[in-house]
Write a protein that holds these residues in place. Sequence first.
Motif, PDB file in Angstrom:
ATOM      1  N   ARG A 213      -4.018   6.508   9.622  1.00 19.34           N
ATOM      2  CA  ARG A 213      -2.789   6.626  10.420  1.00 19.34           C
ATOM      3  C   ARG A 213      -2.088   5.268  10.566  1.00 19.34           C
ATOM      4  O   ARG A 213      -2.698   4.283  10.956  1.00 19.34           O
ATOM      5  CB  ARG A 213      -3.142   7.190  11.798  1.00 19.34           C
ATOM      6  CG  ARG A 213      -1.933   7.529  12.649  1.00 19.34           C
ATOM      7  CD  ARG A 213      -2.353   8.151  13.969  1.00 19.34           C
ATOM      8  NE  ARG A 213      -1.210   8.416  14.816  1.00 19.34           N
ATOM      9  CZ  ARG A 213      -0.495   9.525  14.787  1.00 19.34           C
ATOM     10  NH1 ARG A 213      -0.829  10.497  13.973  1.00 19.34           N
ATOM     11  NH2 ARG A 213       0.550   9.673  15.582  1.00 19.34           N
ATOM     12  N   GLU A 214      -0.822   5.240  10.221  1.00 22.51           N
ATOM     13  CA  GLU A 214       0.036   4.042  10.326  1.00 22.51           C
ATOM     14  C   GLU A 214      -0.577   2.839   9.610  1.00 22.51           C
ATOM     15  O   GLU A 214      -0.495   1.710  10.075  1.00 22.51           O
ATOM     16  CB  GLU A 214       0.393   3.772  11.796  1.00 22.51           C
ATOM     17  CG  GLU A 214       1.104   5.014  12.340  1.00 22.51           C
ATOM     18  CD  GLU A 214       1.864   4.879  13.624  1.00 22.51           C
ATOM     19  OE1 GLU A 214       1.460   4.070  14.459  1.00 22.51           O
ATOM     20  OE2 GLU A 214       2.870   5.611  13.779  1.00 22.51           O
ATOM     21  N   LYS A 215      -1.170   3.105   8.443  1.00 19.35           N
ATOM     22  CA  LYS A 215      -1.839   2.042   7.676  1.00 19.35           C
ATOM     23  C   LYS A 215      -1.075   1.695   6.385  1.00 19.35           C
ATOM     24  O   LYS A 215      -1.460   0.779   5.682  1.00 19.35           O
ATOM     25  CB  LYS A 215      -3.268   2.487   7.287  1.00 19.35           C
ATOM     26  CG  LYS A 215      -4.232   2.573   8.466  1.00 19.35           C
ATOM     27  CD  LYS A 215      -4.653   1.191   8.932  1.00 19.35           C
ATOM     28  CE  LYS A 215      -5.746   1.216   9.974  1.00 19.35           C
ATOM     29  NZ  LYS A 215      -5.265   1.498  11.330  1.00 19.35           N
ATOM     30  N   TYR A 216      -0.030   2.423   6.063  1.00 18.60           N
ATOM     31  CA  TYR A 216       0.605   2.267   4.744  1.00 18.60           C
ATOM     32  C   TYR A 216       2.018   1.680   4.831  1.00 18.60           C
ATOM     33  O   TYR A 216       2.780   2.004   5.742  1.00 18.60           O
ATOM     34  CB  TYR A 216       0.668   3.620   4.023  1.00 18.60           C
ATOM     35  CG  TYR A 216      -0.706   4.105   3.642  1.00 18.60           C
ATOM     36  CD1 TYR A 216      -1.277   3.737   2.425  1.00 18.60           C
ATOM     37  CD2 TYR A 216      -1.460   4.885   4.519  1.00 18.60           C
ATOM     38  CE1 TYR A 216      -2.560   4.149   2.082  1.00 18.60           C
ATOM     39  CE2 TYR A 216      -2.746   5.301   4.193  1.00 18.60           C
ATOM     40  CZ  TYR A 216      -3.288   4.927   2.962  1.00 18.60           C
ATOM     41  OH  TYR A 216      -4.558   5.329   2.634  1.00 18.60           O
TER      42      TYR A 216
ATOM     43  N   LYS B 253       3.224   2.571   8.443  1.00 16.88           N
ATOM     44  CA  LYS B 253       3.269   1.508   9.467  1.00 16.88           C
ATOM     45  C   LYS B 253       4.691   1.407  10.007  1.00 16.88           C
ATOM     46  O   LYS B 253       5.653   1.620   9.228  1.00 16.88           O
ATOM     47  CB  LYS B 253       3.035   0.131   8.830  1.00 16.88           C
ATOM     48  CG  LYS B 253       1.719  -0.110   8.218  1.00 16.88           C
ATOM     49  CD  LYS B 253       1.792  -1.489   7.499  1.00 16.88           C
ATOM     50  CE  LYS B 253       0.527  -1.761   6.741  1.00 16.88           C
ATOM     51  NZ  LYS B 253       0.647  -2.911   5.830  1.00 16.88           N
TER      52      LYS B 253
ATOM     53  N   SER C 212       0.840  -1.191   0.000  1.00 15.04           N
ATOM     54  CA  SER C 212       0.000   0.000   0.000  1.00 15.04           C
ATOM     55  C   SER C 212       0.878   1.246   0.000  1.00 15.04           C
ATOM     56  O   SER C 212       1.936   1.273   0.653  1.00 15.04           O
ATOM     57  CB  SER C 212      -0.913   0.002   1.222  1.00 15.04           C
ATOM     58  OG  SER C 212      -0.150  -0.147   2.392  1.00 15.04           O
TER      59      SER C 212
ATOM     60  N   ASN D 215      -8.339   5.657  10.329  1.00 16.60           N
ATOM     61  CA  ASN D 215      -8.443   4.817   9.116  1.00 16.60           C
ATOM     62  C   ASN D 215      -7.235   4.979   8.197  1.00 16.60           C
ATOM     63  O   ASN D 215      -7.052   4.196   7.255  1.00 16.60           O
ATOM     64  CB  ASN D 215      -9.697   5.165   8.314  1.00 16.60           C
ATOM     65  CG  ASN D 215     -10.949   4.828   9.077  1.00 16.60           C
ATOM     66  OD1 ASN D 215     -10.976   3.840   9.806  1.00 16.60           O
ATOM     67  ND2 ASN D 215     -11.967   5.672   8.959  1.00 16.60           N
TER      68      ASN D 215
END
Length: 244
Positions: A141-144, A167, A75, A139
């Motif tokens: 934050r720290e998701k990629y 992440k 991502s 949704n």
Amino acid sequence: MTPEEFASALEKQGLPISEQKIGLFREYLTFMLAYNEKVNLTAITEPGDIWLKHFYDSLTPLIFLPVPNPTIKFSLIDVGSGAGFPGIPLKIADPNLQLTLLDSLQKRIVFLDKLVRKLSLDDVETVHGRAEDFGQNPNFREKYDFAIARAVSGTNTLLELLLPFVKVGGKAILMKTVHDENEIFHASKALEELGGRASQSFSFELPNGDPRVLIVVDKIEPTKNKYPRKAGTPKRSPIGGKNG
Ligand SMILES: C[S@@+](CC[C@H](N)C(=O)[O-])C[C@H]1O[C@@H](n2cnc3c(N)ncnc32)[C@H](O)[C@@H]1O
């Protein structure tokens, strides 16, 4: 640069590109230039310059950075994507990418939505808003795995805009024009506050000789909750001061 020179320059760099993908880049160019007549998207309007300074330049992270296993989907969020750079060229080159394009200008997001439909690209999300706000959104934050930006702001500001999205174990990639390639190794205050560690800095030239730098930052710890600060603060008052 002609489309043929684009394909051959990429091939020379170990990134061969199919005719079908060249066709998508052609459609991108035509659609962007037509749209640019009514909505300001880019100051670069000469087709040869678009192939070089938008398309080829956007793909340089795939040329110069170690690419993760291509069979694994990863991502990436493109922060301040504008007319889609570097996110859309990266997605065309690597269709496995799960791409988010973020920009604070609504009219550019409307263009990007139309472009994504026109090119029939899957797994692309467009988001209208400020990086400072979405970096605090659970949704996003720290998701990629990766956060990337080209031509958005100075290094310390950009670190605050990018690192909250990444992440732990992922990377932020800063695409710069001329600057001090060692600058990132002196951005210690921002890196420490945001949970980053300078990993690599590559200086190179585009085929026409224009200098470029790619800076890679590893996310080694979660970003402190207070970052990113409210919209406008990272630019007005960058952690560790203003830099290039
Ligand atoms: C100079 S343009 C660069 C566009 C594109 N990355 C490129 O290289 O062509 C900067 C873009 O970043 C967007 N931008 C600037 N600050 C932003 C922020 N804090 N959050 C989201 N987008 C931002 C602007 O709206 C603009 O489209």
